[in-house]
Design a protein around this motif. Structure first.
Motif, PDB file in Angstrom:
ATOM      1  N   THR A   1      45.964 -11.489  56.506  1.00 21.61           N
ATOM      2  CA  THR A   1      44.534 -11.216  56.331  1.00 21.61           C
ATOM      3  C   THR A   1      44.208 -10.936  54.866  1.00 21.61           C
ATOM      4  O   THR A   1      43.104 -11.262  54.400  1.00 21.61           O
ATOM      5  N   LEU A   2      45.164 -10.362  54.124  1.00 23.48           N
ATOM      6  CA  LEU A   2      44.887 -10.017  52.731  1.00 23.48           C
ATOM      7  C   LEU A   2      44.964 -11.234  51.813  1.00 23.48           C
ATOM      8  O   LEU A   2      44.222 -11.316  50.830  1.00 23.48           O
ATOM      9  N   PHE A   3      45.844 -12.187  52.112  1.00 27.12           N
ATOM     10  CA  PHE A   3      45.816 -13.422  51.331  1.00 27.12           C
ATOM     11  C   PHE A   3      44.503 -14.173  51.604  1.00 27.12           C
ATOM     12  O   PHE A   3      43.915 -14.764  50.691  1.00 27.12           O
ATOM     13  N   MET A   4      44.038 -14.133  52.840  1.00 25.08           N
ATOM     14  CA  MET A   4      42.742 -14.739  53.149  1.00 25.08           C
ATOM     15  C   MET A   4      41.621 -14.049  52.379  1.00 25.08           C
ATOM     16  O   MET A   4      40.681 -14.694  51.907  1.00 25.08           O
ATOM     17  N   LEU A   5      41.732 -12.722  52.238  1.00 28.14           N
ATOM     18  CA  LEU A   5      40.708 -11.982  51.496  1.00 28.14           C
ATOM     19  C   LEU A   5      40.658 -12.437  50.042  1.00 28.14           C
ATOM     20  O   LEU A   5      39.568 -12.676  49.499  1.00 28.14           O
ATOM     21  N   VAL A   6      41.807 -12.552  49.367  1.00 22.83           N
ATOM     22  CA  VAL A   6      41.770 -12.949  47.959  1.00 22.83           C
ATOM     23  C   VAL A   6      41.292 -14.389  47.812  1.00 22.83           C
ATOM     24  O   VAL A   6      40.644 -14.728  46.813  1.00 22.83           O
ATOM     25  N   CYS A   7      41.590 -15.230  48.805  1.00 21.00           N
ATOM     26  CA  CYS A   7      41.053 -16.596  48.782  1.00 21.00           C
ATOM     27  C   CYS A   7      39.536 -16.572  48.923  1.00 21.00           C
ATOM     28  O   CYS A   7      38.821 -17.348  48.270  1.00 21.00           O
ATOM     29  N   ALA A   8      39.039 -15.685  49.766  1.00 17.96           N
ATOM     30  CA  ALA A   8      37.586 -15.551  49.922  1.00 17.96           C
ATOM     31  C   ALA A   8      36.958 -15.083  48.617  1.00 17.96           C
ATOM     32  O   ALA A   8      35.863 -15.529  48.240  1.00 17.96           O
TER      33      ALA A   8
END
Length: 350
Positions: free
Chosen positions: A309-316
């Motif tokens: 979820t945190l890698f998705m956050l930085v991608c967002a």
């Protein structure tokens, strides 16, 4: 959000040797990958003050990690309990190994602190359970001190259990309000000298609280990340902190979120126009590509797990293609990953 969002799109190859098992010493000696403007640039955490401007405001999380992992028994059955979130009055939401052995009404006793017991309030669901330790906080406080273990992430190998040094290493310089079961790891890089340099650069600091829960370690199992649900975490943005952040932005300063926890809380507390409002309560905000960020201009954060979820956050925050390229660069250059690893400084995508 795009209809084509897939968990598999956020995968990448990470050699096991890049998973940090110890923090940098001193803490601010860690490397820092800067993702702003053009391609990624190699720098160090000590370069942070030079990358900020007078009038910027740095937002930090003052949560304090508690020794939240307890070993307990129900009769002869051994049970591992990870306290997750206090609900007040001695009631805790917890994640439990061997949860199938528990039923509503069962009483468990904490090993190493036998005067501390808890009643199971309802049948466990998916390993999560509510436990009632009673209205007197003293027995649980003593149990945490005597028998609690630092809840290190599973990727930090400690076959014999956490080391004595982990109690200090896995705590940030800002830690003041007990309640987290995971550290806001970007803040682990800060030292008194680095804070002095940030202040000397004319950068203000605002403090918020988000008690990081055990759900941060749970794997993503859904093929579509939008089907994943985060465990709610308790947070607070005081009126004083909100005013300081809003004043800095109104004067032309940038908001610099130190860690994904600070960023998630800011986005949870933001009005539609980006104004930060006082906030106190639970948030389960899941930041995915397609989210329109209203608050932070820069994000300092560590390197995160594939498909997390945190890698998705930085991608967002910075753009999926840009972050995939940055992480490929980090792997090629031997950056250290995860909680005890190196840092990155990310610019919000236009």
């Amino acid at each position: 959000m795009s209809d084509a969002l897939r968990t598999a799109d956020f995968d990448f190859d990470l050699p096991d040797g890049l998973i940090a098992q110890e923090p940098a010493r001193p803490r601010d000696a860690a490397r820092m990958l800067v993702v702003a403007g053009g391609g990624p640039r190699d720098a160090g955490v000590r370069d942070l003050p030079a990358m900020l401007r007078p009038g910027d405001v740095m937002v930090v999380n003052d949560t304090k990690v508690i020794p939240a992992r307890l070993h307990a028994r129900r009769g002869e059955a051994r049970i591992e309990v990870m306290l997750n979130r206090s609900e007040g009055g001695g009631i805790w939401h917890a994640l439990v190994r061997n949860a199938r052995r528990l039923r509503a009404g069962d009483v468990i006793a904490v090993e190493g602190a036998e005067t501390c017991t808890a009643k199971v309030l309802e049948a466990p669901e998916g390993g999560a359970v509510r436990l009632d330790f009673g209205p007197d906080p003293a027995p649980l406080a003593a149990a945490l001190e005597q028998a609690g273990e630092v809840p290190l992430p599973p990727y930090i190998a400690r076959p014999e259990g956490p080391r004595g040094a982990d109690r200090e290493d896995y705590q940030t310089i800002f830690a003041a309000r007990p309640g987290a079961v995971a550290a806001p790891t970007a803040s682990l890089h800060f030292t008194p000298a680095l804070l002095d340099a940030v202040s000397a650069a004319g950068v203000a600091r605002a403090t918020v609280t988000l008690h990081v829960g055990a759900g941060t370690f749970l794997p993503m199992r859904a093929e579509d990340p939008r089907a994943h649900r985060l465990h709610a975490e308790w947070g607070e943005v005081t009126e004083e902190a909100a005013s300081a952040i809003n004043a800095a932005r109104a004067a032309g300063g940038r908001i610099v979120a130190i860690g994904t926890t600070a960023l998630r809380l800011l986005e949870s507390a933001a009005a539609e126009d980006g104004t930060i409002l006082p906030f106190r309560g639970l948030t389960d905000l899941f930041l995915l590509p397609g989210h329109r960020f209203r608050t932070a201009d820069l994000l300092m954060t560590n390197f995160h797990l594939p498909k997390s979820t945190l890698f998705m956050l930085v991608c967002a925050f910075s753009g999926t293609d840009r972050m995939k390229a940055a992480y490929a660069h980090a792997v090629a250059q031997g950056y250290r990953f995860y909680s005890y690893g190196d840092a990155s400084l990310l610019e919000r995508a236009a």
